[in-house]
Design an enzyme around this catalytic site. Structure first.
Site, short mmCIF file in Angstrom:
data_model
loop_
_atom_site.label_atom_id
_atom_site.label_comp_id
_atom_site.label_asym_id
_atom_site.label_seq_id
_atom_site.Cartn_x
_atom_site.Cartn_y
_atom_site.Cartn_z
CG HIS A 66 -6.04 35.51 23.76
ND1 HIS A 66 -5.17 36.78 24.11
CD2 HIS A 66 -6.92 35.35 24.26
CE1 HIS A 66 -6.08 37.36 25.01
NE2 HIS A 66 -7.26 37.01 24.81
CG ASP A 67 -8.91 37.17 21.93
OD1 ASP A 67 -9.17 36.53 20.22
OD2 ASP A 67 -9.41 37.79 22.69
CE LYS A 115 -12.38 38.35 20.35
NZ LYS A 115 -12.12 39.09 22.04
CG HIS A 140 -10.86 36.13 16.60
ND1 HIS A 140 -11.81 35.19 17.07
CD2 HIS A 140 -10.10 36.35 18.02
CE1 HIS A 140 -11.36 34.12 18.69
NE2 HIS A 140 -10.57 34.84 19.05
CG HIS A 147 -7.34 31.67 21.52
ND1 HIS A 147 -6.74 32.00 20.48
CD2 HIS A 147 -8.01 32.42 22.35
CE1 HIS A 147 -7.75 33.34 20.76
NE2 HIS A 147 -8.69 33.58 20.75
CG HIS A 148 -11.29 30.75 20.76
ND1 HIS A 148 -12.57 31.27 21.43
CD2 HIS A 148 -10.90 31.61 20.39
CE1 HIS A 148 -12.31 32.19 21.58
NE2 HIS A 148 -11.90 32.50 21.10
CG ASP A 170 -9.67 34.33 26.08
OD1 ASP A 170 -10.20 35.22 26.32
OD2 ASP A 170 -10.07 34.12 24.98
#
Lengths: 345, 116
Positions: free
Chosen positions: A206-207, A210, A235, A265-266, A294
């Protein structure tokens, strides 16, 4: 040790079985069945049968019925079947071939040709089994390597983010639990255990975006400026670009949800998330679940700019909409999961 | 005269059958005795009185396979014809084949039984 392979001879006429047993007895271990029913029992009970010599016309269950059963059980894929016939009807032979029989043995038997044909097919099947086993092992190894690469990637991002490396594991775990609960509670979101496994594994990605965010922003101890936040939001998109550049990851079925989770996911239920401003069920259920997991983990973990919140505070913040609006159904599932966990503890 | 020699005189292709069995003549003799018993069990004349041609065809088919595998050529040819004629729905002709074949079959069985 006896390394002879086993041949099952199925014929209701004892003379025919005895002749075949004589032809093959030197090189193979022989098992006999005097009818279709017995043949089915033996095929299902024994793992060591390398070939079946199957009479078509038998009084109890005929050869075609045996073949049908082997198709149902999957045995036809691992055991070559030779039909024994004294020139039976073409329709029966065609059906036999369609049901997976490998060849036809005509009566009267021609011992030498019979031996050559059957032995070569058995060898081919054994060779194929060996190859399949090698391919299976290599594929497993490849998948493990790919998983390791992904884990390293995800952990590297966390280290840059001054995390311990445990965040990814927790997200994967909570995603699995939450996704299972959502799937059980709501038929419209029902997913198989296998798909939930893939979603949980994909949550690790998911990240990954970044990695492209400068340290000065990623690890800034205070609040981000609007401009910095805009960079931080990138990201999600950068992560997708990164994943697109490694097609092998996407081809690996276990991470098939990775791209979607990484990008969305955001997003938030009311459309106020990023990067695409999706709302409601336009956001996939797995991206929504990872979003909740998250946020919960971020709230309950210490960051460079904050201390860890307690579980109760985190739940109050999530349910109060302080971290954006989430799907009420997921929140219900979250509540149930947390209640169950507190009961267990 | 030995059994196998007598069978040869009755046009049984003993050499061909033995080649299938790797020259194992004791086994061949054992199988020939079994065949004789099988022919008695699979009496094809029975069904004709009841017009049960399906049963006759099944028996003839089984005998065709066994006689063929043991190279009992005169009987193999007879049972092959019977199966074919019954498939073609020509029971009268099939019955005629049985009628002409029966004395040959009896002679072969008598020969085998002598050595039992």
């Amino acid at each position: 040790m006896n390394n002879k392979k086993t041949i099952l001879i199925v014929d209701d006429i004892e003379i025919n079985r005895m002749i075949l047993a004589e032809i093959f007895g030197d090189s193979y271990h022989i098992v006999e069945a005097d009818g279709g029913r017995k043949a089915i029992e033996l095929i299902n009970a024994r793992e060591d049968i390398s070939a079946v010599l199957l009479d078509l016309l038998m009084p109890d269950i005929n050869g075609l019925e045996v073949l049908k059963d082997m198709n149902r059980s999957g045995a036809i894929k691992r055991i070559p079947v030779f039909l024994i016939t004294a020139a039976d009807s073409r329709e029966m032979l065609m059906e036999g071939y369609n049901l997976g029989a490998i060849d036809v043995i005509m009566k009267p038997f021609m011992a030498h040709f019979l031996k050559c044909r059957i032995s070569s097919v058995i060898e081919l099947y054994e060779y194929r089994k060996e190859l399949e086993s090698v391919v299976h092992k290599q594929t497993k190894r490849l998948h493990q390597m790919m998983r390791s690469v992904i884990e390293v990637l995800a952990t590297a991002v966390e280290f840059r983010d001054c995390e311990s490396g445990e965040h990814v594991k927790r997200i994967c775990g909570l995603t699995r639990t939450l996704m299972t609960e959502v799937s059980n509670m709501y038929p419209e979101y029902r997913l198989s255990e296998e798909e939930i496994d893939k979603i949980a594994a994909s949550a690790a990605l998911h990240d990954v975006g970044k990695i492209s965010i400068p340290d000065s922003i990623l690890n800034k101890p205070g609040r981000l400026t609007a401009e910095e936040f805009d960079i931080m939001k990138q990201h999600t998109v950068k992560g997708c670009e990164l994943l697109s550049s490694i097609p092998d990851i996407m081809e690996l079925g276990v991470y098939s949800y990775g791209y979607d989770i990484c990008r969305h996911h955001h997003e938030r239920w009311d459309g106020k998330g990023y990067p695409d401003g999706l709302s409601g069920d336009d956001i996939s259920i797995w991206a929504q679940v990872v979003a909740v997991a998250d946020v919960y983990d971020a709230l309950t973990s210490p960051r460079v700019y904050k201390k860890a919140f307690s579980h109760d505070t985190a739940m109050t913040m999530i349910f109060g909409g302080e971290c954006g609006v989430f799907n009420p159904k997921i929140l219900k599932a979250m509540e149930r999961v947390m209640n169950n966990q507190s009961k267990e503890n | 005269m030995a059994l196998l020699d007598e069978l040869k005189e009755l046009h049984v292709d003993v050499e061909q059958a033995l080649s299938s069995l790797g020259g194992n003549s004791p086994l061949y003799e054992k199988l020939i005795f079994k065949l004789s018993a099988m022919i008695r069990d699979y009496e094809v004349t029975d069904g004709f009185e009841d017009n049960d041609y399906q049963e006759i065809m099944e028996k003839a088919h089984a005998l065709k396979g066994a006689t063929g595998n043991l190279a009992v050529t005169p009987l193999y040819n007879g049972y092959s014809d019977i199966v074919r004629l019954l498939r073609e729905e020509r029971p009268k002709q099939a019955k005629e084949v049985i009628r002409t074949m029966l004395p040959v079959q009896e002679e072969i069985i008598r020969c085998i039984e002598k050595y039992r």
